[in-house]
Design an enzyme around this catalytic site. Structure first.
Site, short mmCIF file in Angstrom:
data_model
loop_
_atom_site.label_atom_id
_atom_site.label_comp_id
_atom_site.label_asym_id
_atom_site.label_seq_id
_atom_site.Cartn_x
_atom_site.Cartn_y
_atom_site.Cartn_z
N ASP A 82 0.79 -1.24 0.00
CA ASP A 82 0.00 0.00 0.00
C ASP A 82 0.82 1.30 0.00
O ASP A 82 1.76 1.42 0.79
CB ASP A 82 -0.86 0.09 1.27
N GLN A 114 4.17 0.66 2.30
CA GLN A 114 4.44 -0.55 3.06
C GLN A 114 5.66 -1.22 2.41
O GLN A 114 5.66 -1.50 1.20
CB GLN A 114 3.22 -1.48 2.99
N ARG A 140 -7.86 -1.06 11.53
CA ARG A 140 -6.60 -0.58 10.94
C ARG A 140 -6.81 0.48 9.85
O ARG A 140 -7.89 0.69 9.36
CB ARG A 140 -5.80 -1.75 10.37
N GLU A 152 -10.59 -2.01 4.44
CA GLU A 152 -9.22 -1.56 4.65
C GLU A 152 -9.05 -0.20 3.98
O GLU A 152 -9.77 0.15 3.04
CB GLU A 152 -8.23 -2.56 4.03
#
Ligand code: DQQ
Length: 535
Positions: A20, A36, A142, A198
């Site tokens: 990501d 990430q 998250r 997400e």
């Protein structure tokens, strides 16, 4: 080792795993992209916030990771999050940390030295973790969004991805000081149509028909909101357009917009996930970036030593009709263009293929438009009522030769000399109740001669009336990624391809028509693209 699939102008670090995009922003005139990143391997794990900066979104300088697992609250990984520019202009990172039990916790980090435009060092707050999950939601909590301020109360709001009682949810947290946060009475939005959300994002868009962007913090009349979510386990980013009820702090999708993977709007209909946007105050635009993963195996990723790309940054805005977002590669890409090839308007005969000469087929930018005479449109196949799902039609009809109907026609990219290998990006036109429906597709069945890495077929409807408008297609080709923008960016399809023949100088681009009717190419410009400096 030869690396034919590394990209020339799509962001990727020299080695290892990325996923990501995190916290993109502009600070003191410098663009920052975090992502990430596994500093140790080409597989997911040990997640840190990789960090790169750029002055033009084309060339990137890679810095040491901004965040690495170090404390009890993030020792098992610094997962996704966002940057918010506080009132005094200080950037603040909110990110998810995983503790030793893999409980997901929200954390804060701020730059060590605000006078450094590259923001190399970040300090984690002593108050971490600043948000903790409700019991039972330890692994369903998250990806904090960029925060925004209430219009009247000066209170910060942020959404966190969540699944509550099986429903995809964007839970809302509020704070006066960005350190102490409490969960709001109700989520900003939720649906029983999907599971875990997400990387949720809510951002404003203008309805004035311009392509300008607005700051997430700005709230005034004449604005609509986009809620974008990434549905865990599906690889799909989808969005709705709606209103934000400030009194109750809830988001309400407009009529006709659904929180539903089958029939909701997708940001991109190909391989594309965990997108994140930011407001670029230097150019008054909103920019979106997403992760495009590999479709090869983990074993191949380990051998080649890297995995994952970011899309080329896209400007996004609300279409004039207010029904969807429009996306277009940021204009800075054009600085890489060279050796323009312009082909005159021409008839593309049924069953024909012709090469676009003089372009580096592995690194190119192609813009083509088609016009279809009404008499030809009348010959279009009927759209069967059972075909409501564009992906399914594409799987069935794809781009194959000897089709009976109007299309498929479009581009064969990453194509070998004699076209045994290619990735097809195409349009097909159908008739439905006296109207015409345009399907845009990407067919990878023949993308890698001798291998079956990824034979996906992607498809989506394109909201363009071929009676009154030209059908335009722009395709960016970069060794192993193909990003296509139909109808000026109304429908986007991103794919990965791993050609075994059409590599580097052996990659070609063709215009093709596999339908049974001639169509007109009304314009074609193609450019070879220089390599960006990414180091
Ligand atoms: N990737 C991150 C999570 C996020 C997921 C972990 C989405 O924070 O939910 O690498 O791809």
């Amino acid at each position: 080792m030869a690396q034919p699939y590394r990209t020339a102008y799509h962001f990727q670090p020299p080695r290892n795993w990325i996923n990501d995009p995190n916290g993109p922003m502009i600070y003191k005139g410098i663009y920052h992209l975090f992502y990430q990143y596994n500093p140790e391997a080409a597989i997911w794990g040990n997640l840190a916030w990789g960090h790169s900066t750029s002055t033009d979104l084309v060339d990137w300088t890679i810095h040491p990771p901004a965040l690495i697992p170090s404390d009890s609250y993030d020792i098992n990984g610094c997962w996704s999050g966002s940057v918010t520019l506080l009132q005094n202009g200080t950037p603040a990172i909110l990110y998810t940390g995983c503790d030793t039990q893999d409980t997901q916790l929200q954390n804060l980090a701020i730059p060590k030295d605000l006078s450094d435009p590259y923001l190399i060092e970040w300090i984690k707050s002593d108050h971490n973790p600043i948000m903790v999950p409700n019991p039972g939601e330890e692994t369903l909590f998250r990806d904090p969004s960029t925060a925004w301020l209430g219009p009247d109360d000066g209170i910060w709001r942020v959404i966190i991805g969540n699944e509550r009682e099986g429903n995809g949810t964007a839970i809302l947290y509020k704070s006066k000081d960005f350190i102490h946060w409490t969960e709001a009475e109700r989520p900003l939005h939720w649906t029983n149509e999907t599971r875990m959300w997400e990387c949720p994002e809510i951002f404003p868009v203008l309805v004035d028909g311009t392509e300008n962007g607005v700051d997430t913090k700005v709230i005034f009349q004449g604005i609509k909101y986009v809620l974008k979510i990434s549905v865990a386990g599906t690889g799909v980013d989808y969005y709705t357009i709606g209103n934000y009820d400030h009194e109750n702090d809830v988001y309400i999708p407009d009529d006709g917009f659904v929180d539903n993977i089958e029939s909701g709007l997708r940001v991109d209909y190909g391989r594309f996930y965990a997108s994140k946007s930011f407001f670029d105050s230097a150019k008054t635009r909103r920019i979106l970036i997403a992760w495009v993963d590999e479709s090869t195996s983990r074993e191949i990723d380990i051998i080649k030593g890297w995995s994952g790309l970011q899309t080329f940054p896209r400007k996004i805005w609300l279409d004039k009709a207010g029904k969807q977002l429009v996306q277009w590669p940021v204009e800075e890409l054009e600085t890489l263009r060279k050796n323009q090839v312009i082909l005159p308007a021409t008839t593309l005969k049924a069953g024909s293929k012709s090469e676009i000469p003089g372009v580096t087929g592995a690194q190119a930018d192609v813009e083509i438009s088609f016009s279809i005479p009404i008499a030809t449109l009348e010959q279009a196949e009927d759209l069967e009522s059972s075909w409501s799902n564009s992906q399914e039609i594409c799987r069935q009809k794809a781009s194959s030769a000897n089709s009976t109907g109007v299309g498929p026609f479009g581009l064969l990219v990453l194509a070998s000399n004699t076209i045994e290998e290619y990735t097809a990006v195409f349009f097909r036109i159908f008739k439905k109740n006296d109207k015409f429906v345009v399907l845009m597709g990407c067919d990878q069945k023949r993308s890698a001669e001798g291998f079956e890495y990824d034979t996906s077929k992607y498809g989506a409807f394109l909201d363009v009336d071929p009676v009154t408008e030209k059908l335009s297609l722009r395709t960016l080709i970069d060794h192993s990624i193909v990003e296509s923008f139909g109808g000026g960016g109304k429908t986007c399809i991103t794919t990965r391809a791993y050609p075994t023949l059409a590599i580097n100088d052996n990659a070609h681009i063709f215009v093709f028509n596999n339908g049974s009717h001639d169509v007109e190419v009304s314009g074609l410009s193609a450019w070879s693209l220089n390599r960006a400096q990414i180091n």
